[in-house]
Motif scaffolding. Structure first.
Motif, short mmCIF file in Angstrom:
data_model
loop_
_atom_site.label_atom_id
_atom_site.label_comp_id
_atom_site.label_asym_id
_atom_site.label_seq_id
_atom_site.Cartn_x
_atom_site.Cartn_y
_atom_site.Cartn_z
N GLY A 50 -10.83 -49.90 29.24
CA GLY A 50 -9.98 -50.30 30.35
C GLY A 50 -10.38 -51.65 30.88
N GLY A 51 -9.46 -52.62 30.84
CA GLY A 51 -9.80 -53.99 31.24
C GLY A 51 -9.13 -54.45 32.52
N GLY A 52 -8.71 -53.50 33.36
CA GLY A 52 -8.17 -53.88 34.66
C GLY A 52 -9.30 -54.21 35.62
N PHE A 53 -8.99 -54.21 36.94
CA PHE A 53 -10.01 -54.51 37.93
C PHE A 53 -11.24 -53.62 37.75
N ALA A 54 -11.02 -52.31 37.69
CA ALA A 54 -12.15 -51.37 37.64
C ALA A 54 -13.02 -51.61 36.42
N GLY A 55 -12.40 -51.76 35.24
CA GLY A 55 -13.17 -51.93 34.02
C GLY A 55 -13.91 -53.25 33.95
N ALA A 56 -13.20 -54.35 34.24
CA ALA A 56 -13.83 -55.68 34.16
C ALA A 56 -14.93 -55.84 35.20
N GLU A 57 -14.68 -55.37 36.43
CA GLU A 57 -15.69 -55.49 37.47
C GLU A 57 -16.90 -54.61 37.16
N THR A 58 -16.66 -53.40 36.65
CA THR A 58 -17.78 -52.49 36.38
C THR A 58 -18.65 -53.00 35.24
N ILE A 59 -18.03 -53.48 34.15
CA ILE A 59 -18.85 -53.97 33.04
C ILE A 59 -19.59 -55.24 33.46
N GLY A 60 -18.98 -56.07 34.31
CA GLY A 60 -19.67 -57.27 34.79
C GLY A 60 -20.88 -56.93 35.63
N GLU A 61 -20.72 -55.96 36.54
CA GLU A 61 -21.84 -55.56 37.41
C GLU A 61 -22.93 -54.83 36.63
N VAL A 62 -22.53 -53.94 35.73
CA VAL A 62 -23.53 -53.16 34.98
C VAL A 62 -24.29 -54.05 34.00
N GLU A 63 -23.60 -55.03 33.41
CA GLU A 63 -24.31 -55.97 32.52
C GLU A 63 -25.34 -56.76 33.32
N LEU A 79 -17.13 -49.64 44.39
CA LEU A 79 -17.84 -48.76 43.47
C LEU A 79 -18.62 -49.52 42.39
N PRO A 80 -18.05 -50.60 41.79
CA PRO A 80 -18.86 -51.35 40.80
C PRO A 80 -20.15 -51.92 41.40
N GLU A 81 -20.09 -52.42 42.65
CA GLU A 81 -21.31 -52.96 43.27
C GLU A 81 -22.29 -51.84 43.61
#
Length: 459
Positions: free
Chosen positions: A171-184, A51-53
Motif C-alpha cells: 500500500g503506497g498511500g499516506f499510511a503506507g508511505a509514511e509508515t515505511i519512511g518512519e520505520v526505515e 500512528l506512523p510516528e
C-alpha cells in the motif's frame, strides 16, 4: 447506564467524528435538553495520522489517543458495540465488553463507525499481516521490528537472519508511505547499536497496485516521494500486488519472491461492515448514503459523517466536478463533525439544516525525520513543498489538529525532547504476552509419578 426521560442522542463510534460531534452537541446544548450517549468498543479516540510516528517512537503512544470519558465528562460513554438498530422502534442493541446485550432507546442517531482495513482473500495475509489502523498495531509494529533486529543480531543462521531483516509494506498511500519512511528511519537508527546488523543488511520493499504512490499530493510530489524512498534504499514496486504470503513467503504479481517476518498491510480502508446490520441506505462501496446536510437519505433523525459516510463534495461539484464525494481524511472529518453537531441541535429544535461545503486545503505527508511532501491549496494556486519545510508543515498541521490542548502540548513536548535526546530503541516484545513469565513461575508443579512398589501396596 442512566435512564432518563430526556431525548437521547446516540453517537455510534468514538473516533474523530464521534468525539468532535459529541463535543459540539454538548457545547451547543442547553442544560438538561438531551442525553448524549457515545458507544465505542474502545474507551479512547485514536488520532490515526500520528500512528506512523508512534510506530517509530517519535511520539509516545499514550499521547496519540484521547480518553473519551475525560474529554466528554457530560456525556454517557459506554464501552461496547452497537450490533443492530431497529429504526421503527428507535432502539439500538448494545453488546458490552462483558455481560448480556441490552436494548438502548434513542431519539436521534449519529453514525460515526469509521473504517477498517480493506483486505483481500490473499493466502497467509490474516496470519502474517500487520495493520496500521489502531495504536495497538503501531506499538506492536515497533516492538516487532526491533525484535527482528534482535533476532538477526543473535543468530548464525543466514536464512533466519535474511527473513528477519526483510520488511514488506503493501500500500503506497499516506499510511503506507509514511509508515515505511518512519520505520526505515527507526531501523537505521537502531542498527547503530547492533554489532552484527547494518542498514545495508536490511531490505525494505513497498508494493502498490497503482502506478504511483501518495496520490493525495499529486503526481509530481508522488514521483518525488518514490525517488526519495528509493534513494534511502527502499525497493518500490508499482502496478503490482501480493499473491500470497503463507508462512512469510511473499509472492508478488511481478514474480518477485522473498521471505519476510514483517508484512505491513496499508492497502486502503473500507466502511465498517457493521453498517450492513443497521438497515441504512448504503452506497456502492458500503458507505452510508447521505445528503449535503449530513443526514442519512430518507431520514430526518439520523446523521452520518467521516470514513463510513458518502457525503457529496459540494465545493467540487460547484467547480464542475460531477458526482464528487468528500475523501476520507481528517481534514473533512473534523469539519463534518462540527456541521453535524450543529445540525443535530437544529433538528432537535425544529430548525433548518445547514449543508456541508469545504474546499480542499491540500495534503501533507511525513516520510521520516525531517523529510516530507506537502501540497497547499490557496484558491486556484497550488503550492508544492518537499523536504524539511514540508515536514514542518506536516507536523504543524497535524499537531494543531490533534484533539484537546492536553494532547497537543504532550505531542509538541515529545517532539521538543526528541531534538535533544536520541530515539528510544527498546523492544518491549513481552507486551504481547505479559503474563507468560509469571505463569511459568506460578504454574503448579507436575505431580510426581508413584513408584511401582507403592502402586503394588495400594492395590
Amino acid at each position: 447506564m442512566s435512564t432518563t426521560e430526556r431525548p437521547r442522542i446516540l453517537v455510534v463510534g468514538g473516533g474523530y467524528v464521534g468525539l468532535y460531534a459529541a463535543r459540539r452537541i454538548l457545547k451547543k446544548m442547553r442544560y438538561g435538553e438531551a442525553t448524549v450517549t457515545v458507544v465505542d468498543p474502545r474507551s479512547y479516540m485514536t488520532y490515526q495520522p500520528f500512528l506512523p510516528e508512534a510506530a517509530a517512537g517519535s511520539i509516545s503512544p499514550r499521547h496519540v489517543v484521547v480518553p473519551l470519558r475525560r474529554v466528554l465528562p457530560k456525556a454517557e460513554v459506554l464501552t461496547g458495540r452497537v450490533t443492530t438498530i431497529d429504526q421503527d422502534r428507535k432502539v439500538a442493541t448494545v453488546s458490552p465488553l462483558v455481560g448480556e446485550a441490552y436494548e438502548l432507546p434513542f431519539d436521534y442517531l449519529v453514525v460515526a463507525l469509521g473504517a477498517i482495513s480493506r483486505t483481500f482473500p490473499i493466502p497467509g495475509l490474516a496470519e502474517q499481516g500487520i495493520g496500521m489502523k489502531g495504536i495497538e498495531e503501531a506499538i506492536g509494529l515497533r516492538n516487532h521490528v526491533l525484535e527482528q533486529l534482535d533476532k538477526a543480531d543473535s543468530t548464525t543462521d543466514e536464512d533466519v537472519r535474511r527473513k528477519a531483516l526483510t520488511f514488506v509494506f503493501v500500500g503506497g498511500g499516506f499510511a503506507g508511505a509514511e509508515t515505511i519512511g518512519e520505520v526505515e528511519d527507526l531501523a537505521r537508527d537502531a542498527a547503530k547499536y547492533y554489532n552484527n546488523v547494518k542498514r545495508e543488511d536490511m531490505r525494505f520493499i513497498l508494493v502498490d497496485a497503482a502506478d504511483k504512490i501518495l496520490p493525495e499530493v499529486g503526481p509530481k510530489l508522488g514521483k518525488y516521494g518514490k525517488e526519495h524512498l528509493e534513494g534511502r534504499g527502499v525497493e518500490v514496486y508499482l502496478s503490482t500486488s501480493m499473491d500470497s504470503c503463507v508462512d512469510g513467503h511473499v509472492v508478488l504479481k511481478n514474480g518477485l519472491e522473498v521471505d519476510s517476518n514483517t508484512i505491513v498491510w496499508t492497502a486502503g480502508v473500507k466502511p465498517n461492515p457493521a453498517l450492513a446490520r443497521y438497515g441504512l441506505p448504503l452506497g456502492p462501496r458500503g458507505h452510508v448514503d447521505c445528503n449535503e446536510n449530513l443526514q442519512v437519505n430518507g431520514s430526518d433523525y439520523i446523521w452520518a459523517a467521516g470514513d463510513n459516510a458518502q457525503i457529496p463534495d459540494m465545493a467540487a461539484r460547484k467547480a464542475g466536478v460531477e458526482n464528487a464525494w468528500c475523501p476520507p481524511n481528517a481534514q473533512h472529518a473534523l469539519r463534518q463533525a462540527k456541521v453535524l453537531g450543529d445540525n443535530v441541535i437544529s433538528g432537535m429544535r425544529g430548525f433548518p439544516q445547514k449543508s456541508y461545503e469545504h474546499a480542499n486545503k491540500g495534503a501533507v505527508a511525513g516520510l521520516g525525520l525531517h523529510k516530507g511532501v506537502a501540497m497547499i491549496v490557496m484558491g486556484k494556486v497550488k503550492i508544492k513543498l518537499k523536504g524539511r519545510l514540508a515536514w514542518y508543515m506536516h507536523r504543524g498541521y497535524h499537531g494543531m489538529a490533534m484533539p484537546t490542548w492536553n494532547r497537543k502540548i504532550r505531542v509538541f513536548a515529545d517532539w521538543t525532547l526528541a531534538m535533544f535526546l536520541k530515539r528510544e530503541v527498546v523492544s518491549l516484545g513481552a507486551m504481547e504476552s505479559p503474563r507468560e513469565e509469571f505463569y511459568e513461575a506460578a504454574k503448579p508443579a507436575p505431580v510426581a509419578a508413584k513408584p511401582e512398589s507403592e502402586k503394588a501396596k495400594a492395590s
